[in-house]
Enzyme design. Sequence first.
Site, PDB file in Angstrom:
ATOM      1  N   ASP A   1       0.793  -1.269   0.028  1.00 49.98           N
ATOM      2  CA  ASP A   1       0.229   0.129  -0.060  1.00 49.98           C
ATOM      3  C   ASP A   1       0.899   1.169   0.051  1.00 49.98           C
ATOM      4  O   ASP A   1       0.522   2.284   0.540  1.00 49.98           O
ATOM      5  CB  ASP A   1      -0.971  -0.025   1.407  1.00 49.98           C
TER       6      ASP A   1
ATOM      7  N   LYS B   1       1.759   2.086  -4.971  1.00 53.13           N
ATOM      8  CA  LYS B   1       2.622   1.429  -6.259  1.00 53.13           C
ATOM      9  C   LYS B   1       1.602   1.916  -7.368  1.00 53.13           C
ATOM     10  O   LYS B   1       1.847   2.102  -8.591  1.00 53.13           O
ATOM     11  CB  LYS B   1       2.682  -0.006  -6.152  1.00 53.13           C
TER      12      LYS B   1
ATOM     13  N   GLY C   1      -4.577  -4.355  -3.538  1.00 56.47           N
ATOM     14  CA  GLY C   1      -5.621  -3.209  -4.137  1.00 56.47           C
ATOM     15  C   GLY C   1      -4.831  -2.082  -4.499  1.00 56.47           C
ATOM     16  O   GLY C   1      -3.996  -1.535  -3.521  1.00 56.47           O
ATOM     17  N   HIS C   2      -4.789  -1.787  -5.733  1.00 56.31           N
ATOM     18  CA  HIS C   2      -4.064  -0.712  -6.105  1.00 56.31           C
ATOM     19  C   HIS C   2      -4.851   0.430  -6.520  1.00 56.31           C
ATOM     20  O   HIS C   2      -5.967   0.161  -7.357  1.00 56.31           O
ATOM     21  CB  HIS C   2      -3.167  -1.008  -7.448  1.00 56.31           C
TER      22      HIS C   2
ATOM     23  N   THR D   1      -5.466 -11.382   4.003  1.00 60.42           N
ATOM     24  CA  THR D   1      -6.757 -10.770   3.336  1.00 60.42           C
ATOM     25  C   THR D   1      -7.908 -11.850   3.222  1.00 60.42           C
ATOM     26  O   THR D   1      -8.741 -11.543   2.622  1.00 60.42           O
ATOM     27  CB  THR D   1      -6.406 -10.315   1.976  1.00 60.42           C
TER      28      THR D   1
ATOM     29  N   GLN E   1       1.880  -6.047  -2.909  1.00 65.42           N
ATOM     30  CA  GLN E   1       2.378  -6.146  -1.878  1.00 65.42           C
ATOM     31  C   GLN E   1       3.766  -5.334  -1.571  1.00 65.42           C
ATOM     32  O   GLN E   1       3.874  -4.347  -2.283  1.00 65.42           O
ATOM     33  CB  GLN E   1       2.590  -7.955  -1.405  1.00 65.42           C
TER      34      GLN E   1
END
Length: 429
Positions: free
Chosen positions: A13, A16, A40-41, A130, A225
């Site tokens: 997080d 990226k 999650g990007h 997750t 990650q």
Amino acid sequence: MPLDIVVGAQWGDEGKGRIVDLMAAEADFVARYSGGDNAGHTVTVGEQIYRLHLIPSGIVQPHTTAVLGNGMVINPVTLLDEIARLQQGGIEVTPQRLRISYAAHLITPAHRALDAAQEQARGPDQLGTTLRGIGPAYMSKVGRYGIRMGAMLDLETFADAIEMQVKICNRRLTRLYDAEPLDPHKVALEYAEYARQLAPFIGDVSVMLNQALQLEKRILAEGAQGTLLDLDHGTYPFVTSSHPTAPGAILGLGVGLGYVGRVIGVTKAFQTRVGEGPFPTELHGEIAERLRGTGDQPWDEYGTTTGRPRRVGWLDTVLLRYAVRANGLSEIALTKLDVLSGLPALKICTRYRAGDREFTELPLGPGDLSPFEPVYEELPGWDEDIRDIRSWNALPLEACQYIERVEDLAGVPITLISVGPERSQVIRV
Ligand code: GDP
Ligand code: IMO
Ligand code: MG
């Protein structure tokens, strides 16, 4: 060289997606090489916010081809949903634009059930995964009973393979964890439908990327990650089950080492972590609440995938130097500098102390950080809102001092400074 790698330098997080979106402007291909929908990007363009879990963030730039590499584990439900959402948002996702490696592995509901059962069985030693089935899917891969995306191309044998794998997982679910088994036939039927829809996207990504490299096309590898979640190089066992570090891009895409150019480590101007595990510079109380935010802003520190509040703390340059080494970073992109505005004083962890000894490098890697106490250096903060600043010279002096000190401690240049989530909110140094 035509292959650049963007990698998380912390616990994920770091921003990226935001950095990849910028760099993808100059890339022909953008490729995810590890992990799955645990990622999650976020990409913000004007008012539009894109949240991506499997498809590389570079897809938002309309000229790119997006690639899911062999190092990934893919949940077809998430993937089809993501394709549909992108299409609805006006982003074209055709089999020409999105290519999936035949050698990436499938995640089934049995992997997700196992993830939950394993976490529950750990009791107080939970990892805080997750719950996307990531660990169990890589276990199937390493155990050599995994199913690869290429299997979707032969529907006759695919259904049997799915049934067989669900039965193997069922034995673990029922015998080890007293959990409910899944109906193998039902899963096989459901997956046959996904196979029909995904088949046109599946191919040999390695051949395509190598041909492109020979033609001097530009490839951007998008890490998911972060370094400290790497299975080998992270804070084991509080890690993910893949290799987010830069060498993972070589293995996870099937390209040669010789093509690598820049390796860009993305780090926040402070430190965050979601899930369990060591975090020497973790903060609680007022400053932590300031850094985390209340959840009102889209960039506040709540997980993109799970919505969990992220743990926050001061920037840890012992771990940042470790990330420089583990990835061979050529440079750093520093994000969320704007979040530090208004704090009267800023701390940077420069080294660790254990008893009467001090360490600037980790003696035994980041697995067990419990013996260490962070040693801080304090720098003055700044009050100005910096979100509209676009040049180094316009930054407050204290912000420049902070960045220069981080650069000194990291030992590699900071080439991008992000002062907001939106595409244009960046300072190139
Ligand atoms: P990723 O997983 O590394 O791609 O990062 P995430 O998207 O999960 O989390 C980063 C969050 O910070 C997202 O909400 C981004 O939109 C946001 N973000 C990225 N860079 C900046 C920045 O420089 N300032 C602020 N305020 N938010 C940022
Ligand atoms: P992006 O790509 C932050 C964390 C989980 C947990 C550990 C293991 O958005 O940076 P897993 O489900 O992978 O078995 O969980 O890893 N984790 C992440 N934390 N960002 C991520 O991805 C993460 N992917 C996994 O919270 O601690
Ligand atoms: Mg994320």
